[in-house]
Structure formats: C-alpha cells, structure tokens
Design a protein around this motif. Structure first.
Motif, short mmCIF file in Angstrom:
data_model
loop_
_atom_site.label_atom_id
_atom_site.label_comp_id
_atom_site.label_asym_id
_atom_site.label_seq_id
_atom_site.Cartn_x
_atom_site.Cartn_y
_atom_site.Cartn_z
N GLN A 141 19.23 -1.54 -26.73
CA GLN A 141 19.33 -0.24 -27.50
C GLN A 141 19.97 0.61 -26.28
O GLN A 141 19.80 0.60 -25.03
CB GLN A 141 17.80 0.16 -27.58
N PHE A 142 20.20 1.91 -26.94
CA PHE A 142 20.54 3.07 -26.04
C PHE A 142 19.70 4.07 -26.49
O PHE A 142 19.46 4.20 -27.77
CB PHE A 142 22.22 3.39 -25.82
N GLY A 143 19.41 4.85 -25.72
CA GLY A 143 18.41 6.09 -26.13
C GLY A 143 17.32 5.48 -26.40
O GLY A 143 16.78 4.16 -26.12
N PHE A 144 16.26 6.17 -27.14
CA PHE A 144 15.07 5.68 -27.85
C PHE A 144 15.36 5.41 -29.17
O PHE A 144 15.11 6.04 -30.11
CB PHE A 144 14.06 6.84 -27.70
N PHE A 145 15.52 3.79 -29.18
CA PHE A 145 15.96 3.55 -30.54
C PHE A 145 17.02 4.13 -31.46
O PHE A 145 16.96 4.33 -32.67
CB PHE A 145 14.49 3.43 -31.68
N GLU A 146 17.96 4.62 -30.72
CA GLU A 146 19.03 5.39 -31.09
C GLU A 146 20.10 4.48 -31.86
O GLU A 146 21.13 4.77 -32.68
CB GLU A 146 19.70 6.24 -30.09
N GLY A 147 20.14 3.08 -31.43
CA GLY A 147 21.27 2.16 -31.88
C GLY A 147 21.39 1.22 -30.71
O GLY A 147 20.81 1.24 -29.54
#
Length: 305
Positions: free
Chosen positions: A218-224
């Motif tokens: 993942q990148f970010g907090f569950f951004e993709g």
C-alpha cells in the motif's frame, strides 16, 4: 519456507504471515482453496483480529481449515483485540471477553499469539497485566505482542506486564517507509528527518521484538497499491528490473525488499488471490543485494542525505 524466531520466544514462525482480514470476501469453496494453498506453500502462520468482518473472518477461516485438534497443531494462529466502535479498549474485562470470542470463532482453545491492536490512551497497564496473566495461566494465549505502538507505549506496558512483547505490527512498505527514512536523516532540516514513531525500528531490534509489516503493497493509508500503478513509474521500472534479474514477479520483489532488512521482519500479506500469495511466498527464497535494496528505496522517491 524460511522461518524465524518470533521475538524472544521459542516459537518458530514462517517469514511470511497470511493476513485474513479479507477472507470474509470469499465463499466457502474459495476460502478452502486459499487456506490450503497457503499451507502447501508452508505459510502456516495466520493473522486475524476480532474486528475483521465483525468476527466473520475468523469463523470463515476455521470452517475453511476444517479446524480440529489434529489440524490445530499444524498452524500458528495470531489474533488482535482492543478496537471497539468509536473507541479503543485495553481494559482487563474487554481483553478477556475478546479472547473468549476469538477462540470460539476460531474453534480452538488457545491462541499462539495475541496482539493489542491500536493503542488505547486510556490504558491502565495494571489491567493489561492482569489479563495477560489470566490468559497465560489458563492456557488460552501462549505469547503476547502489540500493534501500531511506539517505544514509550511498549515500555509503559513492560513496566507491568511479565510476559515478553514478541511482536509489533506496523504499517511498512517501500512507499510507506518513514521508520526507515527518519533513521537516515537524523538531525537534518527537512521532512524526512521527522521522527514520527520514536525510532521504533531500532527499538524493536534492540529489544528483539519482531516487526510485522502490514499493508506491504500500500501507499498512503489504504490509498491503493503501488505495484503497476502509474503514479509510481520510476519505482515500478526499478522493481521490474530487479524482478527480471531474479526471474520472479514484482510482487515477490516488493516482499523480498522487506525481508532483506536485517531486523528479521515478518510481513503480513493481505491478498486473497492464490497466485499473488504464491508470489509473496517466493520472496522467502530471494535475497536482494545491497545495491538492489537501495535502488528500490531511492526509486520510491526517498532521498539519501
């Protein structure tokens, strides 16, 4: 699959943990295929939490595994507790009742590992200690750990809790690597130098606490997912180059990047796709060079001082 000792315990665990948060998205035949595919790969460590699917994920897993006393000894079960709707709760009564529910849903009489989920600022560590003692003495839990905690929170628990903290589950991926980048940029004047976690990476290494990276793609907090994502062209080009060198998939390399770190991490893989699961497990056989590790780190936009 390679194994490691979980923290300071005598528990040998596979270097890949199978996260079961999304197993409730599978029907029963698909869940059975997934669980047994994991076992065929030697991925016998399964990570749960009482909130996954509101408990349904644990029930579906137990049914898919065909839980009985013989099967139970072939797997290592970890679950987490402490999250309630609108709050966190590390009270003695909540921990004890949560574990009873977990055991009932998993159709077992003990957990190999129990983690405290998101930190509870209202924690009374004396109550945690009472709960851990009762769970250990009753045989319901054999080992204990935490999730998403920084060093001072762990130290507060350790002041009261007798049992070793064997694991800390933390968000970590190639693109979410602040616990690594802050260690590179000590005393610098830019964003990468900000210490956001009390240098938890070095703390866990010093204390022999196994880091279990969650959301390793993942990148970010569950951004993709960063793999094959056009937002990360340089990173994917570098990962694909390394993957071609080793004759494996980009998924394998993303996990191998975590395993290359000498902290002896145990990534928690959340995929429910059997082919991707197999690619993740192959990372156990891949050893990235120092040059490959750093090239991937820099390609993610991380700058060395």
């Amino acid at each position: 699959m390679r194994s490691l000792k979980l923290g300071t315990s005598n528990l040998d665990v596979p270097v890949i943990a199978v996260g079961c948060m999304r197993i409730n998205s599978l029907d029963k035949p698909a869940a059975e295929r997934f669980v047994h595919a994991a076992l065929d790969e030697g991925a016998t460590f399964f990570d749960h939490a009482d909130i996954y699917g509101n408990g349904a994920s644990e029930e579906i897993f137990a049914d898919a595994l065909g839980m009985n006393s013989r099967v139970r000894e072939q797997v290592i079960l970890q679950s987490k507790c402490g999250i309630r709707p609108g709050m966190f709760d590390f009270s003695r009564d909540h921990i004890l009742s949560s574990v009873d529910g977990i055991l009932r849903r998993l159709k077992t009489d003990y957990l190999d590992v129990l983690l405290l989920h998101r930190p509870d600022t209202l924690v009374e560590p004396e109550e945690v200690a009472e709960a851990f003692d009762q769970l250990e003495q009753s045989g319901k839990v054999r080992h204990f750990g935490v999730s998403n905690q920084h060093p001072r929170q762990i130290e507060l628990l350790k002041r009261y809790v007798r049992q070793p903290i064997v694991a800390n589950q933390l968000q970590l991926s190639i693109t979410n690597a602040t616990m690594i980048s802050s260690g590179f940029n000590v005393n610098m004047e830019y964003e990468a130098a900000v210490d956001r976690d009390g240098y938890i990476l070095d703390y866990c290494r010093l204390q022999d606490i196994t880091i279990q990276p969650w959301s390793p793609f993942q990148f970010g907090f569950f951004e993709g997912v960063f793999l094959d994502n056009p937002k990360f062209p340089e990173l994917n080009a570098q990962i694909n180059t390394v993957a071609a060198t080793h004759g494996v998939s980009n998924t394998t390399i993303a996990v191998a990047w975590l395993l290359r770190h000498p902290a002896r991490m145990q990534p928690v893989i959340g995929t429910m796709n059997i082919d991707r699961l197999r690619d993740c497990c192959r990372a156990s056989e891949v050893q990235l060079s120092r040059e490959e590790w750093y090239a991937i780190y820099r390609a993610a936009g991380n700058v060395l001082p």
